[in-house]
Each structure stands twice: as C-alpha cells, then as structure tokens.
Design a protein around this motif. Structure first.
Motif, PDB file in Angstrom:
ATOM      1  N   ASP A  98       0.887  -1.260  -0.097  1.00 33.17           N
ATOM      2  CA  ASP A  98       0.076   0.070   0.022  1.00 33.17           C
ATOM      3  C   ASP A  98       0.779   1.384  -0.071  1.00 33.17           C
ATOM      4  N   SER A  99       1.982   1.272   0.635  1.00 29.09           N
ATOM      5  CA  SER A  99       2.729   2.524   0.664  1.00 29.09           C
ATOM      6  C   SER A  99       3.468   2.835  -0.902  1.00 29.09           C
ATOM      7  N   LYS A 100       3.694   1.816  -1.455  1.00 28.31           N
ATOM      8  CA  LYS A 100       4.053   2.221  -2.726  1.00 28.31           C
ATOM      9  C   LYS A 100       3.034   2.456  -3.724  1.00 28.31           C
ATOM     10  N   ALA A 101       1.861   1.900  -3.472  1.00 30.12           N
ATOM     11  CA  ALA A 101       0.603   2.307  -4.253  1.00 30.12           C
ATOM     12  C   ALA A 101       0.273   3.758  -3.878  1.00 30.12           C
ATOM     13  N   LYS A 102       0.416   4.255  -2.612  1.00 33.75           N
ATOM     14  CA  LYS A 102       0.144   5.668  -2.277  1.00 33.75           C
ATOM     15  C   LYS A 102       1.188   6.563  -2.949  1.00 33.75           C
ATOM     16  N   ILE A 103       2.318   6.243  -3.196  1.00 31.65           N
ATOM     17  CA  ILE A 103       3.301   7.115  -3.748  1.00 31.65           C
ATOM     18  C   ILE A 103       2.994   7.177  -5.052  1.00 31.65           C
ATOM     19  N   MET A 104       2.562   6.517  -5.956  1.00 29.32           N
ATOM     20  CA  MET A 104       2.045   6.380  -7.200  1.00 29.32           C
ATOM     21  C   MET A 104       0.712   7.384  -7.240  1.00 29.32           C
ATOM     22  N   GLU A 105      -0.168   7.130  -6.264  1.00 31.61           N
ATOM     23  CA  GLU A 105      -1.484   8.142  -6.089  1.00 31.61           C
ATOM     24  C   GLU A 105      -0.955   9.599  -6.093  1.00 31.61           C
ATOM     25  N   TYR A 106       0.013   9.700  -5.109  1.00 38.58           N
ATOM     26  CA  TYR A 106       0.600  10.989  -4.916  1.00 38.58           C
ATOM     27  C   TYR A 106       1.084  11.449  -6.153  1.00 38.58           C
ATOM     28  N   ILE A 107       1.964  11.068  -6.834  1.00 41.35           N
ATOM     29  CA  ILE A 107       2.288  11.553  -8.081  1.00 41.35           C
ATOM     30  C   ILE A 107       1.269  11.839  -9.058  1.00 41.35           C
ATOM     31  N   GLN A 108       0.442  10.854  -9.408  1.00 42.71           N
ATOM     32  CA  GLN A 108      -0.833  11.401 -10.020  1.00 42.71           C
ATOM     33  C   GLN A 108      -1.492  12.395  -9.620  1.00 42.71           C
ATOM     34  N   GLU A 109      -1.806  12.673  -8.376  1.00 41.38           N
ATOM     35  CA  GLU A 109      -2.795  13.638  -7.887  1.00 41.38           C
ATOM     36  C   GLU A 109      -2.102  15.162  -7.774  1.00 41.38           C
ATOM     37  N   THR A 110      -0.920  14.783  -7.457  1.00 45.41           N
ATOM     38  CA  THR A 110      -0.185  16.158  -6.644  1.00 45.41           C
ATOM     39  C   THR A 110       1.002  16.739  -8.033  1.00 45.41           C
TER      40      THR A 110
END
Length: 155
Positions: A98-110
C-alpha cells in the motif's frame, strides 16, 4: 554515480541534475531491521506502520525531487498494487504494498507534469528474492529443465 539521501530532498535534486531517466524504488523492509527505528515509534505504533510512513515520505521526496529536473524524459517507479483498496478493506495491513501504491497516487494527484512522464513497474517481488529464500531458488527438474516454486496469495 552520485550519492543522495532519501530523507534529504535537496540531496536528491542534486543527484538527479542532468538526468534523462530516473528509476526509483523504495525499501519498506530495511528500516524494520534497524534497531534504532524502534525507539522512534510513537506510542501504540507498530514497526510496520512506521515503515509504511517512512517509505511513503521517502517516495514523495524522490518524486518531488524528480519533478523539478528539467532534463527528465522518463520517471520509472517500482510500485505495487493497493491491497487495501482492491480488497475493499479486507486486508488493511499489507503496508509494504500500500505504501508504494500511495506514492503512485501522490504522483498522479499532486505532480501532474511528472505523472505524464511516469511509468509504473509492478514486479511483485524483488528479483533477488531467490537468493534469500531457498524455497524460491530454481531447482533442477529434469535433464533439460529447471523448476521454480513459489506460493501466491490470490485476492
């Protein structure tokens, strides 16, 4: 080769200067085996939760540093699926995914400009795991072949 510290964003920017491609991978497990990190736990916090937060912050640091590199053509991030999300919360403690997935979400959203240049690589396990765990090592199966055995969880 240049050296940088994932906890020091300015060192990452310096290391990335002039790069056309950055391959980034974060490490959930190493902090778990550092005895000094146990003293950093908040009351009630598990080491897994600590490693999740640390990996997430380090991934954000890497992404933010990569985002300001004007020469960057491609950012490749080694990620994993968000298990909590795809199981609708059934498995909420798969922190190393989940931590790695959240990093990808951060990149996509921010970081939309970085997101445009980002490729996500999901290998599922480290290519060197066979060296660590005997059960994952190739075994001679016949005169002409080898066999690799592995257990897999299906969600």
């Amino acid at each position: 080769m240049v050296q940088a510290n994932q906890d020091e964003p300015e060192s990452l920017v310096k290391a990335f200067q002039g790069a056309n491609v950055i391959f980034a991978v974060t490490d959930f497990w190493s902090p778990m085996y550092d005895p000094y990190n146990y003293a950093k736990l908040r009351p009630g916090q598990t080491i897994n939760e600590f490693c999740y937060e640390l990996e997430l912050q380090r991934g954000k640091n890497i992404a933010c540093a990569a985002a300001v590199i004007g020469t960057l053509d491609r950012f490749i991030f080694s990620s994993l699926p968000n298990i909590s999300k795809i199981t609708h919360g059934k498995y909420p403690h798969v922190y190393h995914f989940d931590s790695k997935a959240k990093i990808m979400e951060y990149i996509q959203e921010t970081l939309p400009e970085l997101s445009e240049k980002t490729s996500e690589l999901q290998l599922g396990e480290f290519a060197t795991n066979w060296k660590i765990w005997k059960v994952r090592r190739p075994n001679k199966a016949s005169i002409n072949g080898w066999k690799v055995s592995s257990t897999t969880a299906l969600f």
